[in-house]
Each structure stands twice: as C-alpha cells, then as structure tokens.
Design a protein around this motif. Sequence first.
Motif, PDB file in Angstrom:
ATOM      1  N   ASN A 143      30.074  72.044  20.835  1.00 15.85           N
ATOM      2  CA  ASN A 143      29.794  73.330  20.199  1.00 15.85           C
ATOM      3  C   ASN A 143      30.745  73.609  19.029  1.00 15.85           C
ATOM      4  O   ASN A 143      31.143  74.744  18.787  1.00 15.85           O
ATOM      5  CB  ASN A 143      29.890  74.464  21.234  1.00 15.85           C
ATOM      6  N   ARG A 144      31.101  72.551  18.287  1.00 15.21           N
ATOM      7  CA  ARG A 144      32.028  72.686  17.179  1.00 15.21           C
ATOM      8  C   ARG A 144      31.474  72.077  15.891  1.00 15.21           C
ATOM      9  O   ARG A 144      32.190  71.972  14.902  1.00 15.21           O
ATOM     10  CB  ARG A 144      33.354  71.978  17.528  1.00 15.21           C
ATOM     11  N   TYR A 145      30.245  71.664  15.918  1.00 13.65           N
ATOM     12  CA  TYR A 145      29.665  70.950  14.793  1.00 13.65           C
ATOM     13  C   TYR A 145      28.390  71.636  14.311  1.00 13.65           C
ATOM     14  O   TYR A 145      27.616  72.180  15.119  1.00 13.65           O
ATOM     15  CB  TYR A 145      29.306  69.514  15.191  1.00 13.65           C
ATOM     16  N   ASN A 146      28.176  71.609  12.996  1.00 16.76           N
ATOM     17  CA  ASN A 146      26.862  71.914  12.436  1.00 16.76           C
ATOM     18  C   ASN A 146      26.046  70.630  12.461  1.00 16.76           C
ATOM     19  O   ASN A 146      26.537  69.566  12.075  1.00 16.76           O
ATOM     20  CB  ASN A 146      26.999  72.436  11.003  1.00 16.76           C
ATOM     21  N   LYS A 174      35.876  71.657   9.088  1.00 21.46           N
ATOM     22  CA  LYS A 174      36.059  70.683   8.007  1.00 21.46           C
ATOM     23  C   LYS A 174      35.448  71.167   6.693  1.00 21.46           C
ATOM     24  O   LYS A 174      35.633  70.549   5.647  1.00 21.46           O
ATOM     25  CB  LYS A 174      35.408  69.347   8.387  1.00 21.46           C
ATOM     26  N   ILE A 175      34.712  72.267   6.736  1.00 22.67           N
ATOM     27  CA  ILE A 175      33.952  72.722   5.567  1.00 22.67           C
ATOM     28  C   ILE A 175      34.776  73.695   4.726  1.00 22.67           C
ATOM     29  O   ILE A 175      35.412  74.608   5.255  1.00 22.67           O
ATOM     30  CB  ILE A 175      32.640  73.400   6.008  1.00 22.67           C
ATOM     31  N   GLU A 225      27.842  77.512  10.386  1.00 32.05           N
ATOM     32  CA  GLU A 225      29.134  78.159  10.582  1.00 32.05           C
ATOM     33  C   GLU A 225      30.218  77.428   9.803  1.00 32.05           C
ATOM     34  O   GLU A 225      30.220  76.205   9.711  1.00 32.05           O
ATOM     35  CB  GLU A 225      29.506  78.161  12.068  1.00 32.05           C
ATOM     36  N   VAL A 226      31.149  78.221   9.259  1.00 26.21           N
ATOM     37  CA  VAL A 226      32.342  77.688   8.604  1.00 26.21           C
ATOM     38  C   VAL A 226      33.534  78.409   9.219  1.00 26.21           C
ATOM     39  O   VAL A 226      33.613  79.636   9.192  1.00 26.21           O
ATOM     40  CB  VAL A 226      32.309  77.926   7.080  1.00 26.21           C
ATOM     41  N   GLU A 227      34.470  77.635   9.773  1.00 23.65           N
ATOM     42  CA  GLU A 227      35.598  78.241  10.472  1.00 23.65           C
ATOM     43  C   GLU A 227      36.828  78.285   9.580  1.00 23.65           C
ATOM     44  O   GLU A 227      37.173  77.309   8.927  1.00 23.65           O
ATOM     45  CB  GLU A 227      35.911  77.443  11.740  1.00 23.65           C
ATOM     46  N   ASP A 228      37.499  79.433   9.578  1.00 22.96           N
ATOM     47  CA  ASP A 228      38.691  79.653   8.764  1.00 22.96           C
ATOM     48  C   ASP A 228      39.822  80.090   9.688  1.00 22.96           C
ATOM     49  O   ASP A 228      39.692  81.083  10.413  1.00 22.96           O
ATOM     50  CB  ASP A 228      38.403  80.755   7.738  1.00 22.96           C
ATOM     51  N   HIS A 229      40.931  79.330   9.708  1.00 24.25           N
ATOM     52  CA  HIS A 229      42.078  79.667  10.545  1.00 24.25           C
ATOM     53  C   HIS A 229      43.054  80.519   9.755  1.00 24.25           C
ATOM     54  O   HIS A 229      43.536  80.109   8.696  1.00 24.25           O
ATOM     55  CB  HIS A 229      42.761  78.392  11.046  1.00 24.25           C
ATOM     56  N   LEU A 230      43.392  81.673  10.283  1.00 26.18           N
ATOM     57  CA  LEU A 230      44.273  82.584   9.556  1.00 26.18           C
ATOM     58  C   LEU A 230      45.675  82.026   9.410  1.00 26.18           C
ATOM     59  O   LEU A 230      46.421  82.431   8.513  1.00 26.18           O
ATOM     60  CB  LEU A 230      44.322  83.937  10.281  1.00 26.18           C
ATOM     61  N   VAL A 236      31.263  72.530   1.100  1.00 26.51           N
ATOM     62  CA  VAL A 236      31.767  71.213   0.695  1.00 26.51           C
ATOM     63  C   VAL A 236      32.681  70.654   1.784  1.00 26.51           C
ATOM     64  O   VAL A 236      33.465  71.386   2.391  1.00 26.51           O
ATOM     65  CB  VAL A 236      32.543  71.328  -0.637  1.00 26.51           C
ATOM     66  N   TRP A 237      32.583  69.351   2.010  1.00 27.55           N
ATOM     67  CA  TRP A 237      33.452  68.695   2.979  1.00 27.55           C
ATOM     68  C   TRP A 237      33.683  67.241   2.565  1.00 27.55           C
ATOM     69  O   TRP A 237      32.887  66.676   1.802  1.00 27.55           O
ATOM     70  CB  TRP A 237      32.849  68.752   4.382  1.00 27.55           C
TER      71      TRP A 237
END
Length: 372
Positions: free
Chosen positions: A237-240, A282-283, A326-331, A348-349
């Motif tokens: 559950n971590r991939y597009n 990764k995106i 989904e695109v994940e952004d870590h603060l 982009v990746w």
Amino acid sequence: MLEIRSITKRHGAQTALDGISLTVAEGAYLSLLGPSGSGKSTLLRVIAGFDTPDEGQVTLDGRPLTGIPAHERGIGFVSQGFALFPHLSVFDNVAFGLRYHMRKPVRDGSEVRRRVLETLEMVGLAPYAQRQIQQLSGGQKQRVALARTLVVKPRLCLLDEPLGALDANLRQRMTLELRRIHSALGITFFHVTGNEMEALAMGDRVVVLDAGRILQTDTPDVVYNKPNSTAVVRFLNRYNLFAGRNDGRGGIATAAGTIAAPRSGEQRQGADYVDFCIRIDKIQVQLEGEAVGQSQAALPATYITSEFSGAIITHLFRLTDDRVVEVEDHLSHRRPAEYAAGQRYNLVWPRDEGLVFPVSAAVIEAAIRVAA
C-alpha cells in the motif's frame, strides 16, 4: 529452529494453506503479512497444534510435532483478544500457566512468585501485579497476555495480530516493547499481522502470504524496496500502480500517458502487457513545462488536495485518465510545498526507481471479461 514443510490445510472445498514451506531461525523475529483470509491464522494454529494439517510436517529444533498435543509442544500463543481471566488479578493470570501446567506444574509458591514478578518486571507491569484485569488499559492487557505466555519459557512465541485491538498510539508503543522484550529474551517470535507497516517494523524477516501461498520472503528492506510481484506491491500500500503495454521504444504506454521505463528492462523482457509501480515517496512535483531529464520519468497531472497526517502530507493528483495518484511529502525533509487546486503539474521520478512486472495473457483476458 522452526521448519514448516509443504503444509497443506483444507476446510472442505477451500484450501487455506497450499504447500507452505518455511524455515525460521532460532531467535529470529519473523513477521507474517497477508490480507484477511490469506491463511495467516490457520498457519499459526497448525504450528501451535490447534489444527492438524492435511499434508506436510512441522518440526521444532529437529523434533517433528505431528501428533504432539498443543500443551506439550513448548510453544506460546498470544491471541488478538488477549484471552485473560477477568476474575483473576494480573499476578494470578500470569501465574496460571505455571500452576496448572498439565505435565510440569510449579508447586513451589516462592518459585511461582519469583518467576511471575520477574516476567512482569520485564514487560513493565510489576507495580500492577495485584490489579484486576478490568482496571488495565488495552496496552497493559496486551502485556499481561504476553507475560502469561513468556513466564513458562516457550521455545517459540506465536503472536496472532497482537496489536490489532489497540489504538494507534498504543500500537506504536507496543511495537517498541515487543522488540525490546524479544531482544532481552532471544526467544523466536512469529508475528502475524495484516498491517504492512507493522510487519516491516517488527520483523527481521517478512513473509508475504496470500491465498495460502507464500509470495515473498526477505528482509523488510528488500520487501519494501524490491517487492517481487504486483500482489506484494498491493499489500504494501505504498505504490502507485499503472497497467500498461510496452511500446517497443523504451516506454510503457498507459491510459494516462507514456512512462519512461527503467533502463535495465529485465523485468519486462518478452512481455507485451505489464504493471508499472512507483513508490509514493519517490515522486517529485514540477510545474507543467519544466524540463524532464533523460534519467527521469514523468506524467502530467492536476492537483486536487492534500491530506495532513502528522509528519507526513499526502498530496492527491488527478491524471488525464481521471485516476487519482498519491505523492507523499515528509515534513522532516523540507518545508511542504503548496500547490494550487486545478493547476497542472508534472509528476516526476527517477526512471530506474520504477518497478515493472509482466502481466500474463490469462490476467488480461480475465480483466476483459470483467469489463465486458
């Protein structure tokens, strides 16, 4: 060492376990990940001796367990529901297995007290020895259930979704507690869960199970970064995920556009139809019109909204075929970017970070039948 050899278990016409083989090293912490109905709990019950396999054998330290009743196997079992005695104190719940063991009960009261208090100290519950079960929190009840299992010194500890009944904060704390207790004891832990992040955080090795078959067995790092099939990708559950077709020019044609394929190409040789996967963290997001490098892959998308969840923000984008990615952004990495609703961007990746899995003709035909 635990060895599971070609275990098959059927419930009527349904096959719960289909030729499972697995070796678990002494002192290991193994996580078994799979969806509901995958056979996780059935496998635990076979190992524990609560169920008898139709085929195959389980051995522990070289000793076949076939025909040996559950209480004589030297295996501890911690269930999701805790199964504590509500009318007994914490102390008496933990002491129960010592006092009433069918073959080797401990009659010496001082020995019972020493071992119970020692075990309660290990799980951080020594001050609660005389509390009643109904006076405890969910996390404390979980630790009592674990202490009751560990006090009899099992050679193997089976944990059947032990954190499933806990809230998010307790689950995180108990994850750390279980790892600490495992390190202190050195007992083999076999931890079953349907939560992918829990499986990756807990195990020295992770086994992914589906429909009674093992899909992948490896270290958490390899399973997370290099899942070996589309099925494992879905469980993480971590991939597009994109369905596509090789275009013969180093690209994968999808309904949302052509994706530059990983340059190694090993995973897609000879396959017309493929599944393409890219992990959500990764995106990167660029404004439409910015240059995309030779070593990058990209798809155009429109920004929808963002979801905040503590240290992570998940940005949602709509592709040209209307699907949402989904695109994940870590603060902790940087100040979170701000995007304008309805604005066009490029997702982009690094193209070599993509994963490609061939899709069989049978899967394509089945999908066409469903669509029809």
